[in-house]
Design an enzyme around this catalytic site. Structure first.
Site, short mmCIF file in Angstrom:
data_model
loop_
_atom_site.label_atom_id
_atom_site.label_comp_id
_atom_site.label_asym_id
_atom_site.label_seq_id
_atom_site.Cartn_x
_atom_site.Cartn_y
_atom_site.Cartn_z
N THR A 120 -27.65 -14.82 -8.55
CA THR A 120 -28.05 -15.66 -10.06
C THR A 120 -27.66 -16.72 -10.88
O THR A 120 -27.16 -15.70 -11.65
CB THR A 120 -29.26 -14.85 -10.53
N ASP A 121 -28.83 -17.44 -11.38
CA ASP A 121 -28.22 -18.08 -12.08
C ASP A 121 -28.98 -17.73 -13.32
O ASP A 121 -28.18 -17.40 -14.84
CB ASP A 121 -29.00 -19.08 -12.70
N TYR A 147 -32.04 -6.06 -14.53
CA TYR A 147 -31.75 -6.47 -13.14
C TYR A 147 -30.38 -7.81 -13.28
O TYR A 147 -28.95 -7.48 -12.97
CB TYR A 147 -32.73 -7.64 -12.54
#
Ligand code: NAD
Ligand code: TDX
Length: 331
Positions: A120-121, A147
């Site tokens: 993810t970014d 996360y």
């Protein structure tokens, strides 16, 4: 080619399996998925006869070793994926995202299997609203939430296994996805299903946080270009120049539903809420020749709204419990 897809019963993974079965008849797909609250067997129903679904965890080393030993390529989507959940209970995030990725890496190291890691970014932290910079593969890691920090940890494990053990691995860091089969805890499907139910959309804080939206089909097409043409050891950023703040997204949804532009509620903000993500995907475009197909966000959103209207049986069972969880924390 024998392909193992972890997390293939989740949002992006199931779309990836659908796309692969549709476009790559030479690929034999096995899905390994723990079928957590976020995984749904019925997301794979349209391709059930064409694939093998194994219910199990990526932290189960003997199972992972056997399945990896029977595969030529692993594409690793499985994760705990929701920031809000990670603030309530980080433990499964550490187990699945860190220990699960470690378990897969040990198996691909042993069997010499090609590995693609989906990330993810959010590992890069966030940007100011007026910052002209976007994330690139050399942006330093600076994750904010449990996360994103566990995703960052998993990325670093992949890099280390590639460098120290010569594992043939690539990594992709993508921005926010939308499209069919996304769990209704996430922003866009939560508001779509609220609107179907006649409930006002819920915006965290002022709604000025920016996300760089990409359609899930474009993400998955990019993943295939990396598998086909990417250089082992490399990190590729995936994004489609889709920056929008949350307020704009809610206003577009209200318009699609024919509702008044002010018909939404501001609710309690997310602690540590990242302000803005923005991806520079020029390496992917220039080196690998990838281009997104869903360039009109409103069109993509309308198609997504139509999918949720037509597939109420898929999301309805989770709606009441999802909303109760949000209501308990004022969201
Ligand atoms: P999701 O939550 O919809 O799906 C995750 C899937 O993984 C589910 O099917 C779940 O059952 C499975 N899973 C969870 N724990 C497991 C375990 N221990 N063993 C096996 N399977 C397990 O998530 P998603 O939105 O489809 O995200 C997929 C991947 O893409 C994740 O790695 C996420 O970090 C990454 N990503 C997501 C986005 C996004 O916008 N959704 C953007 C960039 C990257
Ligand atoms: O009800 C809501 N109201 C609201 O304003 C919800 C659920 C979210 N939001 C805001 C928070 C974020 O600014 O909308 C934005 C998007 O929220 P999420 O859908 O929870 O996504 P985000 O936290 O940005 O993370 C997503 O993109 C990156 C995915 O869930 C991650 O798995 C991915 O790595």
């Amino acid at each position: 080619m024998r392909l193992l897809v972890t997390g293939g019963a989740g949002f992006i993974g199931s779309n990836f399996v659908h796309q692969t079965v549709r476009e790559r008849p030479d690929v034999r797909v096995t899905v390994l998925d723990a079928l957590t609250y976020a995984g749904d067997r019925t997301s794979l129903a349209p391709v059930a006869d064409a694939i093998t679904l194994v219910e199990g965890s990526i932290t189960d080393a003997p199972l992972v070793d056997r399945l990896v030993g029977e595969s030529d390529l692993v594409v690793h989507f499985a994760a705990e994926s929701h920031n809000d959940n990670s603030l309530n209970d980080p433990s499964p995030f550490v187990q699945t995202n860190v220990v699960g990725t470690f378990t897969l890496l040990e198996a691909v190291r042993k069997h010499g299997t090609r590995f693609h890691h989906i990330s993810t970014d959010e590992v890069y932290g966030d940007l100011e609203l007026d910052d002209p910079a976007k994330f690139t593969a050399s942006t330093p890691y600076n994750p904010s939430s449990p996360y994103s920090s566990t995703k960052a940890g998993s990325d670093l494990l992949v890099r280390a296994w590639a460098r120290s053990f010569g594992v043939q691995a690539t990594i992709s860091n993508c921005s926010n996805n939308y499209g069919p089969y996304q769990h209704i805890e996430k922003f866009i499907p939560r508001q779509i299903t609220n609107l179907i139910d006649g409930v006002r959309p819920k915006l965290y804080g002022a709604g000025l946080n920016v996300r760089d939206w990409i359609h899930v089909e474009d993400h998955n097409a990019a993943v295939w270009s990396i598998i086909d043409k990417g250089r082992p050891g490399e990190t590729y950023l995936i994004g489609a120049d889709g920056e929008k703040n949350n307020l704009e997204v809610v206003r577009t949804l209200l318009e699609i539903f024919g509702r008044d532009a002010a018909d939404f509620d501001h609710v309690t903000d997310r602690p540590g809420h990242d302000l803005r993500y923005a991806i520079d995907a020029s390496t992917l475009r220039d080196e690998l020749g990838w281009t997104p197909r869903y360039t009109d966000f409103r069109d993509g959103l309308e198609a997504t709204v139509a999918w949720y209207r037509e597939n109420e049986a898929w999301w309805r069972p989770a709606k009441a419990a999802t909303e109760a969880k949000y209501a308990a924390v004022g969201q």
